[in-house]
Write an enzyme that holds these catalytic residues in place. Structure first.
Site, PDB file in Angstrom:
ATOM      1  N   HIS A 126      76.627  11.392  40.793  1.00 30.13           N
ATOM      2  CA  HIS A 126      77.615  11.522  39.722  1.00 30.13           C
ATOM      3  C   HIS A 126      79.046  11.641  40.255  1.00 30.13           C
ATOM      4  O   HIS A 126      79.997  11.471  39.507  1.00 30.13           O
ATOM      5  CB  HIS A 126      77.271  12.704  38.804  1.00 30.13           C
ATOM      6  CG  HIS A 126      77.525  14.056  39.378  1.00 30.13           C
ATOM      7  ND1 HIS A 126      76.538  14.839  39.941  1.00 30.13           N
ATOM      8  CD2 HIS A 126      78.663  14.785  39.473  1.00 30.13           C
ATOM      9  CE1 HIS A 126      77.048  15.990  40.334  1.00 30.13           C
ATOM     10  NE2 HIS A 126      78.343  15.983  40.067  1.00 30.13           N
ATOM     11  N   ASP A 131      70.113  12.077  41.666  1.00 35.87           N
ATOM     12  CA  ASP A 131      71.533  12.434  41.773  1.00 35.87           C
ATOM     13  C   ASP A 131      71.977  12.479  43.239  1.00 35.87           C
ATOM     14  O   ASP A 131      72.688  13.388  43.679  1.00 35.87           O
ATOM     15  CB  ASP A 131      71.836  13.774  41.098  1.00 35.87           C
ATOM     16  CG  ASP A 131      73.334  13.966  40.842  1.00 35.87           C
ATOM     17  OD1 ASP A 131      74.075  12.965  40.889  1.00 35.87           O
ATOM     18  OD2 ASP A 131      73.757  15.116  40.619  1.00 35.87           O
ATOM     19  N   SER A 186      80.465  19.490  43.867  1.00 41.33           N
ATOM     20  CA  SER A 186      79.348  18.552  43.802  1.00 41.33           C
ATOM     21  C   SER A 186      79.304  17.643  45.019  1.00 41.33           C
ATOM     22  O   SER A 186      80.310  17.045  45.406  1.00 41.33           O
ATOM     23  CB  SER A 186      79.454  17.695  42.542  1.00 41.33           C
ATOM     24  OG  SER A 186      79.285  18.471  41.396  1.00 41.33           O
TER      25      SER A 186
END
Length: 497
Positions: free
Chosen positions: A225, A258, A340
């Site tokens: 992402h 992911d 992230s």
């Protein structure tokens, strides 16, 4: 970014009492000692010069007795009438706030009264309430003592009774040595291998995330992402902790896991890949270090512990079609948007996970915007991420283990229910797939996969994806109230749907 200091205002030195109209003779008594056992010092008060021949005789108070002397307690002076002969007026015999335990002036011991006979204070009732009261009193006393000593010292200094005191600070160590295994040492070793990723699409959309050096060829491991907006014709760059920026490109990405792998277009020499740990051997309570760029603040280091393992997490658009699933490592190390894709390190500095998601209390906050950490962060276990990365580097596509059933993600059943509607039966359970060959049918509820209990559809998917295609796993399901356990050989699916 602005900061605001908060604190308690310093108490102001009280003003000196106004000069009485006529001086009154000082009583020949010793001044009581202030808190701390030190004798009080006489205060010299200035009077206007009297007319010649009318000077009154003033009594000089005797010097204070030594602390060791056992002087009898002073007798309270007789009350004086208010006015010239009674200046200043005497204090009340009992403070207004010490008239009793009920704050109403009735019952209870007087504040500051001597202990009961035998030198022991009266017994207090036992119980939790007594403990809480003791703690509160201790806190209040600590604050009162500190404030009293500060005020007393200020008064003594204001009256000039004590000479100046020279305070000498301790010698500062010349060299502060940090052990290689300390948090500072581990962070210093890892930061040169962590990059801040900037992704932008052709229409200007994009964001900031984190990644880390996976090998000496220039591959960078991160979240899908983080780079999804730039995957199709966008721009990617990776900036190292020394400020050097390099262009990058997407080698492969796995939306379901992911996970994504980038490649620096012109990698510098001497890249240092971060060492990879074994996420299967992580224990709850192990130390963790998270490195990333929360809210764009590059090279940020936070610490915590592993607060849970095998936490089923579904993150994404919440539609079920584009979610990512993981059996995550949970940590209380502060993780925020921008962390992230960054590494979660153990107490040795080895990567045990990729920081990927947080649980948030909501999007409210100062000025709105994205929500931040509340101590619930989730990382993809590095053992799973490593398998995905190797597949992406070799083929550019992810490979998923499957059992070939459609799971009802909205079911409230205690387990993972195989869908009964929405598609033909052969699509809900592939008769030639692993589950179909093992005898499972639409409507069956899967309650255990391997040694892990299954309580929902996302939990089942998360557990399946911790394995590899070809693994043989025991599966338990319930049909018409009867529990059955079978062996399933996992199949495979290449690419995202």
């Amino acid at each position: 970014m602005s900061t605001e200091n908060e604190g308690t205002a310093a108490p102001k030195t009280p003003a000196a009492p106004s000069t009485p109209p006529v001086a009154a003779p000082a009583p020949e008594t010793s001044a009581p000692s202030p808190a701390g056992g030190q004798p009080a010092e006489p205060v010299t008060q200035q009077f206007p010069p009297p007319a010649p021949g009318t000077e009154p005789t003033r009594q000089i108070p005797p010097p204070p007795a030594p602390a060791s002397a056992q002087a009898p307690p002073p007798q309270a002076p007789a009350p004086a009438a208010h006015g010239a002969e009674g200046w200043p007026p005497p204090p009340p015999a009992v403070p207004a706030y010490g008239s009793g335990g009920d704050h109403g002036g009735h019952g209870g011991a007087v504040w500051g009264a001597p202990p009961a006979a035998g030198g022991m204070p009266p017994a207090k009732p036992k119980g939790k309430g007594g403990l809480i009261a003791a703690v509160l009193v201790a806190a209040l006393l600590a604050g009162g003592v500190g404030g009293g000593i500060g005020y007393w010292a200020a008064e003594r200094n204001d009256h000039g009774s004590i000479g100046s005191t020279t305070i000498t600070a301790g010698n500062t160590p010349k060299d502060l040595k940090r052990e290689a295994g300390s948090i500072a040492g581990l962070a210093a070793g890892a930061l040169p291998s962590v990059v801040t990723i900037e992704a932008s699409a052709g229409d200007g959309e994009g964001g900031t995330g984190t990644g880390f050096v996976y090998d000496q060829q220039g591959h960078i491991l991160t979240n899908n992402h983080v780079v999804a907006s730039a995957a199709n014709g966008g721009k990617l760059s990776a900036t190292f902790s020394d400020g050097k920026k390099y262009e990058a490109e997407v080698i492969g990405r796995a939306q379901g896991y992911d996970v994504a792998v980038l490649k620096l277009k012109n990698p510098p020499a001497g890249l240092k890949p971060l060492p990879l740990g074994d996420s299967d051997k992580v224990a709850v309570g192990d130390s963790t270090i998270a490195i990333g760029a929360p809210f764009g603040l590059s090279n940020t280091v936070t610490t915590g512990i592993v607060s849970a393992k095998n936490r089923p997490v579904a993150s994404g658009d919440a539609s079920g079609g584009k979610n990512s699933y993981m059996s995550a490592l949970q940590t209380d190390a502060s993780i925020n948007p921008g962390n992230s894709g960054g590494p979660l390190l153990d107490g040795r500095g080895a990567v045990i996970g990729i920081n990927s998601a947080i649980q948030s209390a909501g999007n409210s906050g100062f000025g709105g915007g994205q929500a931040g950490s509340i101590g619930l962060g989730f990382a993809i276990p590095i053992n799973q991420a490593k398998n995905v990365a190797e597949s992406l580097i070799k083929t550019g596509k992810p490979v998923y283990p499957i059992i070939s059933v459609s799971v009802d993600l909205q079911s409230k059943t205690d387990g993972a229910k195989i869908s009964e509607q929405g598609a033909p039966a052969n699509d809900l359970v592939d008769p030639n797939g692993p589950a179909g060959k093992a005898g499972l049918k639409p409507g069956d509820v899967i309650t255990q996969f391997g040694d892990k209990p299954i309580d929902s559809g996302p939990t089942l998917i998360s557990e399946i994806w911790t394995h590899k295609p070809g693994d043989v796993v025991k599966l338990t399901y319930v049909r018409d109230g009867k529990s059955t356990t079978v062996d399933i050989t996992l199949g495979s699916r290449v690419g995202d749907k």
